[in-house]
Design a protein around this motif. Structure first.
Motif, short mmCIF file in Angstrom:
data_model
loop_
_atom_site.label_atom_id
_atom_site.label_comp_id
_atom_site.label_asym_id
_atom_site.label_seq_id
_atom_site.Cartn_x
_atom_site.Cartn_y
_atom_site.Cartn_z
N GLN A 114 0.83 -1.06 0.02
CA GLN A 114 0.07 0.11 0.09
C GLN A 114 1.02 1.20 -0.06
O GLN A 114 0.49 2.04 -0.62
CB GLN A 114 -0.59 0.15 1.28
CG GLN A 114 -1.63 1.46 1.20
CD GLN A 114 -2.67 1.20 2.41
OE1 GLN A 114 -2.55 0.55 3.45
NE2 GLN A 114 -3.90 1.93 2.38
N GLN B 80 2.27 1.82 -3.34
CA GLN B 80 1.41 2.22 -4.22
C GLN B 80 1.10 3.89 -4.11
O GLN B 80 0.83 4.77 -4.93
CB GLN B 80 0.10 1.65 -4.16
CG GLN B 80 -1.11 1.95 -5.14
CD GLN B 80 -0.63 1.93 -6.62
OE1 GLN B 80 -0.12 0.67 -7.08
NE2 GLN B 80 -0.80 2.98 -7.46
N GLN B 81 0.97 4.32 -2.87
CA GLN B 81 0.99 5.63 -2.15
C GLN B 81 2.05 6.55 -2.84
O GLN B 81 2.10 7.49 -3.54
CB GLN B 81 0.76 5.70 -0.95
CG GLN B 81 -0.62 5.34 -0.58
CD GLN B 81 -0.66 5.20 1.14
OE1 GLN B 81 0.55 5.05 1.99
NE2 GLN B 81 -1.80 4.97 1.81
N ARG B 82 3.37 5.89 -2.69
CA ARG B 82 4.48 6.54 -3.29
C ARG B 82 4.14 6.79 -4.72
O ARG B 82 4.60 7.97 -5.32
CB ARG B 82 5.92 6.05 -2.99
CG ARG B 82 6.09 6.09 -1.50
CD ARG B 82 7.52 5.48 -1.29
NE ARG B 82 7.66 4.32 -1.32
CZ ARG B 82 7.53 3.35 -0.46
NH1 ARG B 82 7.12 3.64 0.75
NH2 ARG B 82 7.76 1.85 -0.66
N LEU B 83 4.05 5.81 -5.58
CA LEU B 83 3.91 5.94 -6.93
C LEU B 83 2.61 6.83 -7.36
O LEU B 83 3.15 7.75 -8.19
CB LEU B 83 3.53 4.30 -7.52
CG LEU B 83 3.34 4.21 -9.07
CD1 LEU B 83 4.72 4.66 -9.67
CD2 LEU B 83 3.03 2.74 -9.21
N ASP B 84 1.52 6.88 -6.81
CA ASP B 84 0.57 7.78 -6.85
C ASP B 84 1.24 9.55 -6.73
O ASP B 84 0.75 10.09 -7.56
CB ASP B 84 -0.57 7.47 -6.17
CG ASP B 84 -1.48 6.31 -6.14
OD1 ASP B 84 -1.25 5.86 -7.59
OD2 ASP B 84 -2.14 5.91 -5.68
N ALA B 85 1.76 9.47 -5.83
CA ALA B 85 2.67 10.84 -5.45
C ALA B 85 3.66 11.16 -6.66
O ALA B 85 3.51 12.42 -6.99
CB ALA B 85 3.28 10.89 -3.99
N ARG C 173 3.46 10.08 -9.74
CA ARG C 173 2.58 10.31 -11.01
C ARG C 173 2.03 11.97 -10.78
O ARG C 173 2.02 12.47 -11.80
CB ARG C 173 1.52 9.37 -10.97
CG ARG C 173 2.11 7.95 -11.42
CD ARG C 173 0.69 7.24 -11.88
NE ARG C 173 1.27 5.73 -12.44
CZ ARG C 173 0.99 4.77 -11.94
NH1 ARG C 173 0.29 4.50 -11.01
NH2 ARG C 173 1.70 3.62 -12.52
N ARG C 174 1.42 12.23 -9.47
CA ARG C 174 0.97 13.53 -9.42
C ARG C 174 1.95 14.55 -9.55
O ARG C 174 1.90 15.90 -10.25
CB ARG C 174 0.43 13.87 -8.00
CG ARG C 174 -1.15 12.96 -7.92
CD ARG C 174 -1.80 13.43 -6.64
NE ARG C 174 -0.73 13.53 -5.39
CZ ARG C 174 -1.03 12.04 -4.64
NH1 ARG C 174 -1.55 11.17 -5.24
NH2 ARG C 174 -0.17 12.07 -3.44
N HIS D 236 2.84 14.91 -13.21
CA HIS D 236 1.79 15.48 -14.08
C HIS D 236 1.89 17.02 -13.91
O HIS D 236 1.84 17.89 -14.80
CB HIS D 236 0.54 15.20 -13.35
CG HIS D 236 -0.77 15.53 -14.12
ND1 HIS D 236 -1.20 15.52 -15.25
CD2 HIS D 236 -1.70 16.58 -13.79
CE1 HIS D 236 -2.11 16.26 -15.74
NE2 HIS D 236 -2.38 17.00 -14.76
#
Length: 72
Positions: free
Chosen positions: A41, A44-49, A51-52, A55
């Motif tokens: 988890q 995944q949170q690091r990957l989402d960050a 990506r943000r 972006h």
């Protein structure tokens, strides 16, 4: 649930139990599985960050300025 571990992991489990850190195999395996899911988890949170951030960098046009050297 029955779990069959390879010999090397079984040996490590037995060593951990002998160290007294865990009261039972079930407790050790429960903690290991919880750790696995927590780490997944967090990953995944690091990957989402990232990506943000990526972006935002793209939106600001910074990506091209940082990675494409000027012809000088």
């Amino acid at each position: 649930m029955d779990v069959k571990l390879p010999a090397d992991l079984t040996k490590q489990v037995e060593q951990e139990l002998a160290s007294g850190h865990y009261r039972s195999r079930d407790e050790l395996i429960e903690q290991a599985v919880r750790h696995f899911f927590d780490e997944r988890q967090r990953g995944q949170q690091r990957l989402d960050a990232l990506r943000r951030i990526g972006h935002a960098v793209d939106q600001a046009g910074l990506y091209e300025r940082a990675l494409i050297p000027s012809p000088e």
